[in-house]
Design a protein around this motif. Structure first.
Motif, mmCIF file in Angstrom:
data_model
loop_
_atom_site.group_PDB
_atom_site.id
_atom_site.type_symbol
_atom_site.label_atom_id
_atom_site.label_comp_id
_atom_site.label_asym_id
_atom_site.label_seq_id
_atom_site.Cartn_x
_atom_site.Cartn_y
_atom_site.Cartn_z
ATOM 1 N N ARG A 175 2.413 -10.311 -13.233
ATOM 2 C CA ARG A 175 1.796 -10.106 -14.558
ATOM 3 C C ARG A 175 2.627 -9.140 -15.391
ATOM 4 O O ARG A 175 2.674 -9.222 -16.610
ATOM 5 C CB ARG A 175 0.381 -9.534 -14.401
ATOM 6 N N GLN A 176 3.279 -8.215 -14.698
ATOM 7 C CA GLN A 176 4.115 -7.243 -15.421
ATOM 8 C C GLN A 176 5.543 -7.742 -15.620
ATOM 9 O O GLN A 176 6.407 -6.999 -16.086
ATOM 10 C CB GLN A 176 4.124 -5.925 -14.656
ATOM 11 N N GLY A 177 5.752 -9.011 -15.266
ATOM 12 C CA GLY A 177 7.059 -9.628 -15.510
ATOM 13 C C GLY A 177 8.082 -9.358 -14.427
ATOM 14 O O GLY A 177 9.269 -9.626 -14.607
ATOM 15 N N TYR A 178 7.631 -8.830 -13.270
ATOM 16 C CA TYR A 178 8.575 -8.517 -12.195
ATOM 17 C C TYR A 178 8.778 -9.744 -11.308
ATOM 18 O O TYR A 178 7.829 -10.461 -10.984
ATOM 19 C CB TYR A 178 8.058 -7.364 -11.330
ATOM 20 N N ASP A 179 10.028 -9.950 -10.896
ATOM 21 C CA ASP A 179 10.383 -11.102 -10.066
ATOM 22 C C ASP A 179 10.175 -10.733 -8.596
ATOM 23 O O ASP A 179 10.956 -9.968 -8.020
ATOM 24 C CB ASP A 179 11.856 -11.452 -10.337
ATOM 25 N N THR A 180 9.103 -11.242 -7.990
ATOM 26 C CA THR A 180 8.773 -10.840 -6.616
ATOM 27 C C THR A 180 8.394 -12.057 -5.772
ATOM 28 O O THR A 180 7.929 -13.073 -6.284
ATOM 29 C CB THR A 180 7.560 -9.880 -6.569
ATOM 30 N N LYS A 181 8.564 -11.891 -4.473
ATOM 31 C CA LYS A 181 8.160 -12.917 -3.515
ATOM 32 C C LYS A 181 7.305 -12.219 -2.465
ATOM 33 O O LYS A 181 7.673 -11.137 -1.974
ATOM 34 C CB LYS A 181 9.421 -13.495 -2.865
ATOM 35 N N GLY A 182 6.155 -12.807 -2.122
ATOM 36 C CA GLY A 182 5.310 -12.228 -1.079
ATOM 37 C C GLY A 182 5.502 -12.967 0.231
ATOM 38 O O GLY A 182 5.428 -14.205 0.260
ATOM 39 N N ASP A 230 -2.729 -10.286 -4.127
ATOM 40 C CA ASP A 230 -3.141 -9.469 -5.280
ATOM 41 C C ASP A 230 -1.972 -8.647 -5.805
ATOM 42 O O ASP A 230 -1.755 -8.540 -7.015
ATOM 43 C CB ASP A 230 -4.272 -8.501 -4.877
ATOM 44 N N VAL A 231 -1.223 -8.028 -4.879
ATOM 45 C CA VAL A 231 -0.110 -7.169 -5.305
ATOM 46 C C VAL A 231 0.983 -8.010 -5.973
ATOM 47 O O VAL A 231 1.513 -7.640 -7.029
ATOM 48 C CB VAL A 231 0.457 -6.364 -4.102
ATOM 49 N N VAL A 232 1.287 -9.171 -5.387
ATOM 50 C CA VAL A 232 2.319 -10.034 -5.974
ATOM 51 C C VAL A 232 1.891 -10.476 -7.377
ATOM 52 O O VAL A 232 2.677 -10.435 -8.330
ATOM 53 C CB VAL A 232 2.593 -11.261 -5.059
ATOM 54 N N GLU A 233 0.608 -10.872 -7.513
ATOM 55 C CA GLU A 233 0.113 -11.293 -8.836
ATOM 56 C C GLU A 233 0.226 -10.170 -9.854
ATOM 57 O O GLU A 233 0.642 -10.367 -10.987
ATOM 58 C CB GLU A 233 -1.343 -11.730 -8.733
ATOM 59 N N ASP A 234 -0.139 -8.967 -9.423
ATOM 60 C CA ASP A 234 -0.062 -7.804 -10.305
ATOM 61 C C ASP A 234 1.388 -7.563 -10.760
ATOM 62 O O ASP A 234 1.648 -7.335 -11.940
ATOM 63 C CB ASP A 234 -0.610 -6.573 -9.543
ATOM 64 N N PHE A 235 2.332 -7.660 -9.832
ATOM 65 C CA PHE A 235 3.756 -7.472 -10.186
ATOM 66 C C PHE A 235 4.195 -8.567 -11.168
ATOM 67 O O PHE A 235 4.881 -8.290 -12.138
ATOM 68 C CB PHE A 235 4.636 -7.526 -8.926
ATOM 69 N N SER A 291 0.848 -1.205 0.000
ATOM 70 C CA SER A 291 0.000 0.000 0.000
ATOM 71 C C SER A 291 0.879 1.249 0.000
ATOM 72 O O SER A 291 2.053 1.195 0.395
ATOM 73 C CB SER A 291 -0.862 -0.035 1.270
ATOM 74 N N GLY A 292 0.321 2.343 -0.465
ATOM 75 C CA GLY A 292 0.911 3.664 -0.284
ATOM 76 C C GLY A 292 2.357 3.818 -0.730
ATOM 77 O O GLY A 292 2.736 3.433 -1.848
ATOM 78 N N ILE A 293 3.170 4.370 0.150
ATOM 79 C CA ILE A 293 4.563 4.715 -0.183
ATOM 80 C C ILE A 293 5.384 3.455 -0.475
ATOM 81 O O ILE A 293 6.158 3.415 -1.437
ATOM 82 C CB ILE A 293 5.191 5.513 0.993
ATOM 83 N N GLY A 294 5.209 2.417 0.340
ATOM 84 C CA GLY A 294 5.981 1.185 0.141
ATOM 85 C C GLY A 294 5.682 0.541 -1.201
ATOM 86 O O GLY A 294 6.594 0.065 -1.893
ATOM 87 N N LEU A 295 4.415 0.546 -1.582
ATOM 88 C CA LEU A 295 4.021 -0.017 -2.879
ATOM 89 C C LEU A 295 4.642 0.791 -4.019
ATOM 90 O O LEU A 295 5.154 0.226 -4.994
ATOM 91 C CB LEU A 295 2.489 -0.035 -2.983
ATOM 92 N N ALA A 296 4.620 2.106 -3.893
ATOM 93 C CA ALA A 296 5.200 2.958 -4.950
ATOM 94 C C ALA A 296 6.708 2.726 -5.059
ATOM 95 O O ALA A 296 7.257 2.647 -6.171
ATOM 96 C CB ALA A 296 4.905 4.430 -4.647
ATOM 97 N N ILE A 297 7.386 2.585 -3.928
ATOM 98 C CA ILE A 297 8.834 2.320 -3.954
ATOM 99 C C ILE A 297 9.094 0.957 -4.613
ATOM 100 O O ILE A 297 9.970 0.817 -5.463
ATOM 101 C CB ILE A 297 9.429 2.360 -2.527
#
Ligand SMILES: NC(=O)c1ccc[n+]([C@@H]2O[C@H](COP(=O)([O-])OP(=O)(O)OC[C@H]3O[C@@H](n4cnc5c(N)ncnc54)[C@H](OP(=O)(O)O)[C@@H]3O)[C@@H](O)[C@H]2O)c1
Length: 235
Positions: free
Chosen positions: A49-56, A42-47, A13-19
């Motif tokens: 989908r955009q091809g970003y390598d993320t772990k929740g 939801d946020v991990v799935e969204d990332f 959310s908010g600032i952390g999500l934008a960073i």
């Protein structure tokens, strides 16, 4: 060369999500974290989908041991390496000093100050070994000045600046940087209902750009206590 890796607390959310978004765009592998599992998913799935390598990783940083566990699981995923820690998760409480209970104090401080201390200590060990890394602490203009009913929040945010100054001194011989960002009102869920309208606030992406700017500086250069203010405002 290893890819860059980051742990951003409160990144749903908010600032952390934008960073986290700006870092992902720059090619960072990122651990996203917060308490709410459904939102995190939801946020991990969204990332992704955009091809970003993320772990929740779900963590409640108020609870004893969860910061340590979050850090250990982060290193498991990154293979023991960490380029960037952003201590962003935080909460706000507006109370006169006479109304602040011991429980209020402990709860806010454990999230806003204790968890950043624990995570920074762990990150520092890893970064000193790497002889490289950056720790960013999201403080506030309330970390530079306190007003009526901000004593508790301000004490936590002043404390984050103290943590940052010591980290900077301890990390410098190892090429490890630390810096604090001190924004005024930012348009996020935390400020919903504030007396300033979201359109007149700092945008979360502005804070993210400052973090990215710091990361782009040459090894011998640091920013200290970056204050981000609203045009024409004093808070
Ligand atoms: N917004 C402003 O005007 C402003 C100005 C200056 C500084 N700041 C600072 O900026 C930081 C981010 O604020 P924001 O406005 O972006 O807030 P926000 O939109 O409310 O986001 C807070 C984030 O922290 C997570 N979080 C909250 N409690 C947590 C806990 N106990 N354990 C783990 N994660 C937790 C939230 O996820 P869950 O709820 O799912 O846990 C969320 O991801 C805070 O440190 C705040 O003090 C904000």
């Amino acid at each position: 060369m290893k890819e860059h890796t980051a742990l951003v607390t409160g990144s749903t959310s908010g600032i952390g999500l934008a960073i986290a978004r700006e870092l992902a765009r720059e090619g960072y592998r990122i651990v996203l974290t917060g308490r709410r599992n459904a939102l995190l998913k939801d946020v991990v799935e969204d990332f992704r989908r955009q091809g970003y390598d993320t772990k929740g990783l779900v963590a409640d940083l108020v609870k004893p041991g969860e910061a340590e566990q979050l850090f250990a699981e982060t290193l498991d995923w990154t293979g023991g390496h960490l380029d960037l820690l952003v201590n962003n998760a935080g909460t706000w409480q507006q109370s006169a000093v006479e109304d602040i209970t011991r429980e209020d104090f402990r709860s806010l401080m454990s999230l806003n100050l204790e968890a950043p201390f624990i995570l920074s200590g762990l990150a520092m060990k890893t970064m000193k070994r790497q002889r490289k890394g950056t720790i960013v602490n999201i403080s506030s203009v309330a970390g530079l000045e306190a007003w009526a009913q901000t004593a508790l929040y301000s004490a936590s945010k002043f404390g984050l600046r103290a943590l940052t100054q010591s980290l900077l001194a301890e990390g410098a011989p190892f090429g490890v940087k630390a810096f604090a960002v001190c924004p005024g009102y930012v348009a996020t869920p935390m400020t919903a209902g504030a007396r300033v309208s979201p359109g007149d606030m700092i945008q979360p992406e502005d804070v993210a750009r400052i973090v990215l700017t710091h990361l782009s500086l040459s090894p011998a250069t640091v920013l200290k206590d970056v204050v981000i203010s609203r045009l024409g405002a004093e808070d």
